[in-house]
Design an enzyme around this catalytic site. Structure first.
Site, short mmCIF file in Angstrom:
data_model
loop_
_atom_site.label_atom_id
_atom_site.label_comp_id
_atom_site.label_asym_id
_atom_site.label_seq_id
_atom_site.Cartn_x
_atom_site.Cartn_y
_atom_site.Cartn_z
N ARG A 118 38.83 61.45 47.19
CA ARG A 118 39.18 60.95 46.15
C ARG A 118 40.04 59.53 46.19
NH1 ARG A 118 39.64 66.29 46.20
NH2 ARG A 118 37.96 67.53 45.06
N LYS A 140 36.66 44.98 41.96
CA LYS A 140 35.35 45.62 41.77
C LYS A 140 34.55 45.96 42.94
CE LYS A 140 34.20 43.35 37.55
NZ LYS A 140 32.91 42.59 36.95
N GLU A 182 30.69 29.66 43.49
CA GLU A 182 31.85 30.46 42.87
C GLU A 182 33.28 29.62 42.46
OE1 GLU A 182 31.06 33.46 41.42
OE2 GLU A 182 29.58 34.54 42.69
N LYS A 224 41.34 33.50 39.76
CA LYS A 224 40.87 34.90 40.05
C LYS A 224 42.05 35.77 39.63
CE LYS A 224 37.75 38.52 40.61
NZ LYS A 224 36.35 38.79 41.57
N GLU A 234 38.00 44.36 32.59
CA GLU A 234 37.19 43.34 31.94
C GLU A 234 36.83 43.85 30.57
OE1 GLU A 234 33.83 42.06 34.60
OE2 GLU A 234 32.59 41.93 32.72
N ARG A 238 38.34 38.43 31.61
CA ARG A 238 37.66 38.80 32.96
C ARG A 238 36.17 38.48 32.76
NH1 ARG A 238 38.82 42.96 37.84
NH2 ARG A 238 37.21 42.18 39.26
N ASN A 242 31.99 35.81 34.79
CA ASN A 242 30.25 35.96 35.09
C ASN A 242 29.65 34.92 34.55
OD1 ASN A 242 30.52 38.81 35.99
ND2 ASN A 242 31.24 39.63 34.04
N HIS A 245 26.47 34.61 35.66
CA HIS A 245 25.81 35.63 36.03
C HIS A 245 24.52 36.39 35.68
CE1 HIS A 245 28.98 34.75 38.76
NE2 HIS A 245 28.71 36.00 39.58
N HIS A 249 21.77 37.33 37.72
CA HIS A 249 21.34 38.49 38.10
C HIS A 249 19.82 38.72 37.91
CE1 HIS A 249 25.79 40.47 38.03
NE2 HIS A 249 25.30 39.75 38.99
N HIS A 262 23.14 35.41 46.39
CA HIS A 262 23.93 35.69 44.88
C HIS A 262 24.34 34.37 44.43
CE1 HIS A 262 26.75 37.42 41.96
NE2 HIS A 262 27.61 36.66 42.31
N1 LIG Z 1 33.03 42.47 43.82
C1 LIG Z 1 33.15 41.36 43.14
O1 LIG Z 1 33.80 41.18 42.23
C2 LIG Z 1 32.07 40.54 43.54
C3 LIG Z 1 32.04 39.21 43.15
C4 LIG Z 1 31.11 38.34 43.59
C5 LIG Z 1 29.96 38.92 44.33
N2 LIG Z 1 30.12 40.13 44.82
C6 LIG Z 1 28.95 40.55 45.53
O2 LIG Z 1 29.28 40.13 46.93
C7 LIG Z 1 27.91 39.95 47.50
C8 LIG Z 1 27.56 38.69 47.95
O3 LIG Z 1 28.73 38.40 49.04
P1 LIG Z 1 28.47 37.43 50.43
O4 LIG Z 1 27.73 36.25 49.68
O5 LIG Z 1 29.36 37.24 51.22
O6 LIG Z 1 27.21 38.06 51.00
P2 LIG Z 1 26.85 38.81 52.23
O7 LIG Z 1 28.09 39.89 52.50
O8 LIG Z 1 25.45 39.41 52.26
O9 LIG Z 1 27.39 37.88 53.33
C9 LIG Z 1 26.31 36.70 53.70
C10 LIG Z 1 25.69 36.79 55.06
O10 LIG Z 1 26.81 36.22 56.11
C11 LIG Z 1 27.06 37.02 57.14
N3 LIG Z 1 28.48 36.77 57.60
C12 LIG Z 1 29.49 37.02 56.99
N4 LIG Z 1 30.58 36.62 57.38
C13 LIG Z 1 30.12 35.78 58.47
C14 LIG Z 1 30.72 34.83 59.39
N5 LIG Z 1 32.06 34.50 59.14
N6 LIG Z 1 30.11 34.10 60.21
C15 LIG Z 1 28.47 34.30 60.14
N7 LIG Z 1 27.83 35.14 59.12
C16 LIG Z 1 28.67 35.81 58.65
C17 LIG Z 1 26.77 38.36 56.55
O11 LIG Z 1 26.51 39.37 57.68
C18 LIG Z 1 25.32 38.08 55.64
O12 LIG Z 1 24.52 37.85 56.53
C19 LIG Z 1 26.81 40.50 46.48
O13 LIG Z 1 26.54 42.00 46.59
C20 LIG Z 1 27.65 40.54 45.11
O14 LIG Z 1 27.16 41.25 44.24
C21 LIG Z 1 31.08 40.92 44.33
ZN LIG Z 2 29.48 36.27 41.72
#
Ligand SMILES: NC(=O)c1ccc[n+]([C@@H]2O[C@H](COP(=O)([O-])OP(=O)(O)OC[C@H]3O[C@@H](n4cnc5c(N)ncnc54)[C@H](O)[C@@H]3O)[C@@H](O)[C@H]2O)c1
Ligand SMILES: [Zn+2]
Length: 367
Positions: A118, A140, A182, A224, A234, A238, A242, A245, A249, A262
């Protein structure tokens, strides 16, 4: 080291930004309540940074949970692997989960932390630019469902966010660009002066200039943190985060998770939002083109997939969370630096936006 704060009353937390923070044991220990720690990471990041992090956690009882890499693994099945790891190593309610990786790891580990017994403490150690400027801040968390991205999740704030800018040195160029989408977003929605800075410094950012990166990360996280502090769950402002997005998406879902990154989908989606804002008479053509050029300069795609029809867009957009009471709410720009969230637009303008010739648009923005 720079320190920012997300102000959320008793759920407030610091964001530390600097080169080499992963090697600072004290910084981590400050935010770990018990003796147990579980580091959640993936097969790509583990060989790069897990050992360094483990050295900074000496004295704690540490379990590492190494997941497969990729957006397709942001799933219920992979989440279960985290719980398997925690239960097998007998982690109790005082354990702290550390998310070491990009947004996929951060979102999943955060959701696991929200659910495990929890709710247990967690710390974000984002290692991609995208996760450093966006996903690690704001609480999030969640996973994808085959029918929609991020459809299962929780708001759950970390105890701290530790951004080691040195970790970007190993990041593939394409991933760096995805993160820049972003970064540019913050300029477009709430920080017009930042756009000029980005125009000037884009080559330095893409060349991994340390000072430029730190500045861009700081300014993005500050934006942010401000927005999240004002509207954690949101219900209002907030949602402006998006921008691009809802269109983006749709692209991600249509192509299958992980084909377009993404940030890439967000970039093309942002161009669509810029175009729609222009069609509504809010942005001038030069303002729209300025946004498009900046995204291009970041090495991002600015044209949605050729084979994606307006019907396919609408179908995917209809399941997006931004639909409230049947009205499709979109984030659009009144001006550069001023976003609105609205369902109040003529439907023909959305249809025309989906039918626009983006190849021609991006060519004209370059001339
Ligand atoms: N929670 C939120 O508010 C929020 C906001 C924006 C995006 N997201 C989510 O984030 C995700 C995308 O995140 P991302 O772009 O970081 O993608 P990701 O986590 O897939 O990372 C991208 C790639 O880089 C690799 N990697 C990570 N760090 C590295 C490093 N230092 N050196 C070499 N390789 C490395 C990872 O293993 C992966 O292959 C999506 O699922 C999206 O929905 C969430
Ligand atoms: Zn995003």
């Amino acid at each position: 080291m720079q320190t920012l704060h997300v102000e959320l009353g008793e759920r407030s937390y610091p964001i530390y930004i600097g080169a080499g923070l992963l090697t600072d044991p004290e910084l981590l220990a400050r935010h770990i309540g018990g003796r147990q720690v579980a580091v959640v990471t993936n097969e790509t990041v583990a060989p790069l940074y897990l050992e360094t992090l483990m050295r900074s956690l000496e004295g704690f009882k540490v379990a590492s949970i190494v997941l497969p890499d990729g957006e397709v693994f942001k799933s219920w099945e992979t989440l279960q692997l985290i719980f398997d790891g925690l239960l097998t190593a007998r982690h109790d309610r005082r354990t702290t989960i550390i998310a070491l990786g990009g947004g996929v790891i951060g979102d999943m580990a955060g959701f696991a932390a929200a659910c495990y017994q929890r709710g247990v403490d967690f710390i974000q150690v984002p290692t991609t630019l995208l996760s450093q400027v966006d996903s690690s801040v704001g609480g999030k968390t969640g996973i994808n469902h085959p029918l929609g991205k991020n459809m299962i999740g929780a708001f759950y704030q970390p105890k701290a966010v530790l951004i080691d800018t040195a970790s970007l040195r190993t990041l593939p160029e394409r991933e760096l660009s995805a993160g820049l989408a972003e970064v540019i977003k913050y300029g477009l929605i709430c920080d017009e002066p930042f756009l000029a800075w980005l125009e000037e410094n884009m080559p330095a950012l893409r060349a991994l200039d340390g000072a430029a990166l730190t500045y861009a990360i700081e300014r993005s996280c500050a934006a942010k943190a401000r927005v999240v502090g004002a509207d954690e769950r949101e219900s209002g402002v907030r949602a402006t985060l998006n921008l691009g997005h809802t269109f983006g998406h749709a692209i991600e879902t249509e192509q299958g998770y992980g084909v377009w990154l993404h940030g890439e989908a967000v970039a093309a989606g942002t161009v669509m939002a810029l175009e729609m804002s222009h069609r509504l008479g809010w942005l001038s053509a030069p303002e729209r083109d300025r946004g498009v050029r900046l995204l291009q300069a970041a090495g991002l795609p600015v044209v949605p997939p050729r084979d994606m029809t307006p019907e396919r867009f609408l179908e995917h957009m209809a399941v997006d969370k931004k639909v409230l009471d049947g009205q499709m709410r979109l984030v659009l720009l009144k001006h550069l630096g001023e976003a609105v969230v609205t369902a109040d637009y003529p439907r023909e303008i959305l249809d025309a936006t989906l039918r626009s010739d983006y190849v021609a648009l991006t060519q004209s923005s370059n001339s």
